[in-house]
Design a protein around this motif. Structure first.
Motif, short mmCIF file in Angstrom:
data_model
loop_
_atom_site.label_atom_id
_atom_site.label_comp_id
_atom_site.label_asym_id
_atom_site.label_seq_id
_atom_site.Cartn_x
_atom_site.Cartn_y
_atom_site.Cartn_z
N MET A 202 22.39 39.00 5.81
CA MET A 202 21.67 37.74 5.92
C MET A 202 21.85 37.15 7.32
N GLU A 203 23.06 37.20 7.84
CA GLU A 203 23.30 36.70 9.18
C GLU A 203 22.52 37.52 10.21
N ASP A 204 22.47 38.84 10.04
CA ASP A 204 21.70 39.69 10.95
C ASP A 204 20.21 39.39 10.86
N LEU A 205 19.71 39.18 9.66
CA LEU A 205 18.29 38.89 9.48
C LEU A 205 17.90 37.55 10.11
N LEU A 206 18.78 36.57 9.99
CA LEU A 206 18.47 35.25 10.52
C LEU A 206 18.42 35.22 12.04
N ILE A 207 18.93 36.25 12.69
CA ILE A 207 18.80 36.36 14.14
C ILE A 207 17.34 36.58 14.52
N TYR A 208 16.64 37.33 13.70
CA TYR A 208 15.26 37.70 14.00
C TYR A 208 14.23 36.82 13.32
N MET A 209 14.66 35.93 12.46
CA MET A 209 13.73 35.10 11.70
C MET A 209 14.02 33.64 11.94
N ASP A 210 13.00 32.83 11.82
CA ASP A 210 13.15 31.38 11.89
C ASP A 210 13.84 30.91 10.61
N PRO A 211 15.04 30.31 10.70
CA PRO A 211 15.76 29.91 9.48
C PRO A 211 15.00 28.91 8.62
N THR A 212 14.05 28.18 9.21
CA THR A 212 13.27 27.22 8.44
C THR A 212 11.94 27.80 7.97
N GLY A 213 11.67 29.05 8.32
CA GLY A 213 10.43 29.69 7.91
C GLY A 213 10.43 30.02 6.42
N SER A 214 9.25 30.31 5.90
CA SER A 214 9.12 30.53 4.47
C SER A 214 9.85 31.80 4.01
N LYS A 215 9.81 32.87 4.81
CA LYS A 215 10.49 34.10 4.40
C LYS A 215 12.00 33.93 4.42
N ALA A 216 12.51 33.30 5.45
CA ALA A 216 13.96 33.08 5.52
C ALA A 216 14.41 32.12 4.43
N THR A 217 13.65 31.09 4.18
CA THR A 217 14.00 30.14 3.12
C THR A 217 13.97 30.82 1.76
N GLY A 218 12.95 31.66 1.53
CA GLY A 218 12.88 32.40 0.27
C GLY A 218 14.06 33.33 0.09
N CYS A 219 14.47 33.95 1.18
CA CYS A 219 15.61 34.87 1.16
C CYS A 219 16.90 34.11 0.83
N LEU A 220 17.11 33.00 1.50
CA LEU A 220 18.31 32.20 1.25
C LEU A 220 18.30 31.63 -0.17
N ASN A 221 17.13 31.25 -0.65
CA ASN A 221 17.04 30.74 -2.02
C ASN A 221 17.36 31.82 -3.05
N ALA A 222 16.92 33.05 -2.78
CA ALA A 222 17.22 34.15 -3.71
C ALA A 222 18.73 34.38 -3.80
N VAL A 223 19.40 34.33 -2.65
CA VAL A 223 20.86 34.48 -2.64
C VAL A 223 21.51 33.31 -3.38
N LYS A 224 21.03 32.12 -3.11
CA LYS A 224 21.62 30.93 -3.74
C LYS A 224 21.42 30.96 -5.25
N VAL A 225 20.25 31.40 -5.71
CA VAL A 225 19.99 31.49 -7.15
C VAL A 225 20.95 32.46 -7.81
N ARG A 226 21.17 33.62 -7.18
CA ARG A 226 22.12 34.59 -7.75
C ARG A 226 23.53 34.03 -7.80
N LEU A 227 23.93 33.32 -6.75
CA LEU A 227 25.27 32.73 -6.73
C LEU A 227 25.40 31.63 -7.78
N ILE A 228 24.39 30.82 -7.93
CA ILE A 228 24.44 29.75 -8.93
C ILE A 228 24.45 30.33 -10.34
#
Length: 171
Positions: free
Chosen positions: A80-106
């Motif tokens: 995730m840290e490597d991907l966020l280097i190449y993606m805008d952290p506020t973009g829809s794909k990055a946000t969707g990715c972070l949300n998927a991780v957060k959902v699994r953790l929750i």
């Protein structure tokens, strides 16, 4: 070329290495670097990561990743840290990715709730003690796994420790 290398790549296995160690990445890394920023070749690596690597990793996060395994948590947070280097952290794909991780953790958090038995019930039943110990160990593994996401999702670790681990400490 990139998808062909992904056939043998398991992003959750620490011995598989990062996507930046693959031949496609090494070969294409400097391609288009001397092109102007308006040239589509300049965005080749970020586009491949967004269109190929991210969906592959998200399939693993949603379906295969075990949040109770600290090694897999370390791998997911690293990617995730490597991907966020190449993606805008506020973009829809990055946000969707972070949300998927957060959902699994929750979801893992919600599965790791301490039984609300009084201490006398735990002392009276050996099975209750075994279950309480098992759940406590599971909660500790989850906390350890969450710690790898402190830089990515800092509020999640606080929620787990204070909401879910304290009932175990009260036992």
């Amino acid at each position: 070329f990139a998808r062909l290398e992904f056939i043998r790549w398991d992003p959750l296995d620490p011995t598989s290495g990062a996507f930046s160690e693959h031949n496609w990445y090494k070969t294409l890394f400097s391609y288009g670097s001397d092109a102007p920023e308006s040239d589509p070749d300049h965005q080749l690596i970020p586009k491949l990561i967004s269109d190929v690597v991210l969906p592959y990793l998200m399939d693993h996060v949603r379906g295969v990743w075990n949040p109770y395994c600290p090694a897999q948590c370390r791998a997911v947070s690293s990617f995730m840290e490597d991907l966020l280097i190449y993606m805008d952290p506020t973009g829809s794909k990055a946000t969707g990715c972070l949300n998927a991780v957060k959902v699994r953790l929750i979801d893992a958090e919600n599965d790791c709730i301490a039984p609300s038995w009084p201490p006398s019930a735990i002392e009276a039943s050996p099975r209750a003690q075994v279950l309480a110990n098992k759940n406590f160990g599971r909660a500790l593994r989850l906390v350890r796994g969450f710690c790898y996401f402190i830089n990515i999702l800092p509020e999640t670790v606080d929620d787990l420790v204070f909401s879910y681990l304290l009932p175990y400490l009260a036992l």
